[in-house]
Design an enzyme around this catalytic site. Structure first.
Site, PDB file in Angstrom:
ATOM      1  N   ARG A 190      20.032  19.931  11.294  1.00 23.45           N
ATOM      2  CA  ARG A 190      21.326  20.452  11.478  1.00 23.45           C
ATOM      3  C   ARG A 190      22.225  20.307  10.384  1.00 23.45           C
ATOM      4  O   ARG A 190      23.033  20.895  10.036  1.00 23.45           O
ATOM      5  CB  ARG A 190      22.138  19.905  12.672  1.00 23.45           C
ATOM      6  CG  ARG A 190      21.301  20.462  13.713  1.00 23.45           C
ATOM      7  CD  ARG A 190      22.175  20.164  15.104  1.00 23.45           C
ATOM      8  NE  ARG A 190      21.811  20.997  16.474  1.00 23.45           N
ATOM      9  CZ  ARG A 190      22.299  20.734  17.528  1.00 23.45           C
ATOM     10  NH1 ARG A 190      23.023  19.607  17.781  1.00 23.45           N
ATOM     11  NH2 ARG A 190      21.641  21.560  18.539  1.00 23.45           N
ATOM     12  N   LYS A 248      12.132  27.070  32.618  1.00 20.49           N
ATOM     13  CA  LYS A 248      12.558  27.706  33.667  1.00 20.49           C
ATOM     14  C   LYS A 248      12.762  29.308  33.464  1.00 20.49           C
ATOM     15  O   LYS A 248      13.368  29.682  32.279  1.00 20.49           O
ATOM     16  CB  LYS A 248      13.984  27.060  34.008  1.00 20.49           C
ATOM     17  CG  LYS A 248      13.900  25.765  34.693  1.00 20.49           C
ATOM     18  CD  LYS A 248      15.142  25.338  35.225  1.00 20.49           C
ATOM     19  CE  LYS A 248      15.791  23.986  35.499  1.00 20.49           C
ATOM     20  NZ  LYS A 248      17.049  24.132  35.106  1.00 20.49           N
ATOM     21  N   GLY A 282      15.761  24.893  20.643  1.00 19.93           N
ATOM     22  CA  GLY A 282      15.225  23.331  20.081  1.00 19.93           C
ATOM     23  C   GLY A 282      13.761  23.048  19.988  1.00 19.93           C
ATOM     24  O   GLY A 282      13.256  22.795  19.079  1.00 19.93           O
ATOM     25  N   GLY A 312      22.092  26.575  23.427  1.00 20.20           N
ATOM     26  CA  GLY A 312      22.874  27.584  24.512  1.00 20.20           C
ATOM     27  C   GLY A 312      23.451  28.530  23.660  1.00 20.20           C
ATOM     28  O   GLY A 312      23.736  29.802  24.296  1.00 20.20           O
TER      29      GLY A 312
HETATM   30  P1  AMP Z   1      13.067  25.244  27.983  1.00 20.17           P
HETATM   31  O1  AMP Z   1      14.096  23.903  27.654  1.00 20.17           O
HETATM   32  O2  AMP Z   1      13.567  25.885  29.018  1.00 20.17           O
HETATM   33  O3  AMP Z   1      12.932  25.960  26.696  1.00 20.17           O
HETATM   34  O4  AMP Z   1      11.661  24.412  28.290  1.00 20.17           O
HETATM   35  C1  AMP Z   1      11.002  23.616  27.355  1.00 20.17           C
HETATM   36  C2  AMP Z   1      10.125  22.659  27.947  1.00 20.17           C
HETATM   37  O5  AMP Z   1       9.388  23.316  28.916  1.00 20.17           O
HETATM   38  C3  AMP Z   1       9.065  21.803  27.130  1.00 20.17           C
HETATM   39  O6  AMP Z   1       9.638  20.562  27.227  1.00 20.17           O
HETATM   40  C4  AMP Z   1       7.942  22.217  27.600  1.00 20.17           C
HETATM   41  O7  AMP Z   1       6.901  21.246  27.384  1.00 20.17           O
HETATM   42  C5  AMP Z   1       8.121  22.832  28.966  1.00 20.17           C
HETATM   43  N1  AMP Z   1       6.952  23.488  29.354  1.00 20.17           N
HETATM   44  C6  AMP Z   1       6.321  24.755  28.925  1.00 20.17           C
HETATM   45  N2  AMP Z   1       5.534  24.962  29.470  1.00 20.17           N
HETATM   46  C7  AMP Z   1       5.409  24.380  30.793  1.00 20.17           C
HETATM   47  C8  AMP Z   1       4.342  24.137  31.607  1.00 20.17           C
HETATM   48  N3  AMP Z   1       3.515  25.089  32.023  1.00 20.17           N
HETATM   49  N4  AMP Z   1       4.616  23.244  32.842  1.00 20.17           N
HETATM   50  C9  AMP Z   1       5.523  22.085  32.669  1.00 20.17           C
HETATM   51  N5  AMP Z   1       6.390  22.242  31.713  1.00 20.17           N
HETATM   52  C10 AMP Z   1       6.150  23.177  30.687  1.00 20.17           C
END
Ligand code: AMP
Length: 390
Positions: free
Chosen positions: A35, A196, A346, A369
């Site tokens: 950053r 999510k 990130g 965000g």
């Molecule tokens: P986000 O912050 O929503 O972009 O999510 C990123 C996080 O989702 C990372 O820590 C990944 O390890 C996790 N992630 C991605 N795929 C999976 C999965 N199939 N099961 C559990 N966690 C996951």
């Protein structure tokens, strides 16, 4: 219109540069400096022209109180090295001592202390915004990562300046993310992953009319698979979003967008030992933690066709080496595609770094965000505040 840095008259001026130096610090040492490095071109540009350069940032969540653990002192040390010039750390970001310091002709570069030592910063307090504005003649915002927040230093204080504009990083973010929103180059492919669905709904809705293909992996894919009646074992799922996932699948179909979901997985039990390949349906007791080999080659085929691509979110639990294969594979496929590729988020940027591919992408967005809100088509307060009449 928003002025670019080279359109601002900086000579002989005191220039306030808002940056995002919210970096991880462990035992007084900065453990990840990406950053800071990304705003060095802006700082060098301003320092080379301005009379005095004031640099301001937040760091951590000190909760509106002075907290030595959130001091920008380690950042000052880093900056002195990087800029090869003395950088004075002000005792605060407003107040009489700071006023005296910024008017001292001996001081050319001053780092103001953490903006969030004052609760008025996050409240966008007008008095605090005015006090910050009184320090300088020109306002430059290069803190894209904080542009979705209407705080005193990112939004409020900008109202007091005629001479204001975007820093080089902010400009680059607006240019590339703006290109993604316009979606001019076809085929336009988006790869979305992460934990999510709920975080990505706005982005999917906004981009769907522009996309040719949407590849969904990671934790969020299982809500879509469940919506299609496929067994997902104990994979991540947002029960409350299943109906919405169904709607998005229908919308994609109606818009003629090829929406690809995983057709096989690397799955494991609760202890995550013994990862196994499964077909599209995941047996009871197992969770899908990465995309399988068939899905990887399916994703490859789509990515290879792309002229423009957006990637946001890892397609598996990539922090664990047993489940990082799919994410690294997507990183390589995108790097080899020859498309204009924008990487956002990130975790996704971390995956690109892990693969050592950071120089092979058009743009690695520094916002979390802020990037998602921009891609949702929302106006960011920190961007809107820079608008001036032509
Ligand atoms: P986000 O912050 O929503 O972009 O999510 C990123 C996080 O989702 C990372 O820590 C990944 O390890 C996790 N992630 C991605 N795929 C999976 C999965 N199939 N099961 C559990 N966690 C996951």
């Amino acid at each position: 219109m928003i002025k670019r840095l080279n359109e601002l008259e900086l000579k002989g001026k005191r220039v306030f540069v808002r940056v995002d130096f919210n970096v991880p610090i462990h035992q007084g040492k900065i453990s990840e400096s990406h950053r800071i490095e990304s705003v060095l071109p802006t700082l060098r540009f301003v320092i080379g022209r301005a009379e005095t350069t004031l640099i301001a940032s937040h760091l951590g969540r000190p909760g509106g109180k002075r907290d030595p653990a959130s001091s920008l002192a380690p950042v000052r040390d880093f900056l002195e090295q990087a800029l090869a010039s003395p950088v004075a750390l002000a005792p605060d970001c407003v107040g009489s001592e700071v006023d005296a310091l910024v008017r001292d002709p001996q001081r050319k570069i001053i780092l103001l202390e953490n903006l969030r030592f004052h609760k008025e910063e996050e409240k966008n307090d007008p008095g605090f915004a005015r006090a910050l504005a009184a320090l300088a003649d020109v306002y430059v915002n290069d803190a894209f990562g904080a542009a979705h927040r209407a705080h005193a230093s990112t939004a409020g204080m900008a109202a007091y300046f005629q001479a204001k504009g975007a820093g080089l990083l902010m400009q680059k973010e607006m240019d590339y993310l703006g290109k993604i929103l316009a979606g001019p180059d076809r085929p336009f492919v988006a790869v979305l992953g992460g934990a999510k669905v709920s975080d990505k709904i706005g982005v999917i809705r906004n981009l769907l009319p522009k996309l040719d293909s949407l590849l969904i992996g990671g934790g969020m894919a299982y809500t879509f698979l469940k919506a299609q009646g496929i067994s997902i074992g104990r994979s991540l799922v947002e029960e409350g979003r299943i109906e919405l996932a169904r709607e998005l699948l229908d919308q994609a179909k109606a818009a003629g967008v090829a929406l690809l979901l995983p057709t096989d997985h690397i799955a494991a039990g609760k202890d995550r030992k013994n990862p196994t390949e499964t077909g599209v349906a995941i047996p009871e007791g197992l969770a899908g933690l990465d995309i399988g080999p068939k899905t990887r080659s399916l994703f490859h085929q789509e990515i290879r066709k792309a002229k423009l691509a957006l990637w946001n979110g890892p397609v598996g639990l990539f922090e664990d080496a047993r489940f990082s294969g799919g994410t690294l594979d997507v990183a390589h496929a995108l790097a080899d595609s020859g498309a204009v590729v924008v990487v956002a988020g990130g975790d996704t940027v971390a995956a690109v770094m892990q693969a050592g591919l950071q120089d092979r992408f058009t743009h690695l967005s520094t916002g979390g965000g802020a990037t998602l809100e921009f891609l949702e088509g929302r106006t960011l307060p920190g961007v809107a505040a820079l608008e001036v009449n032509a």
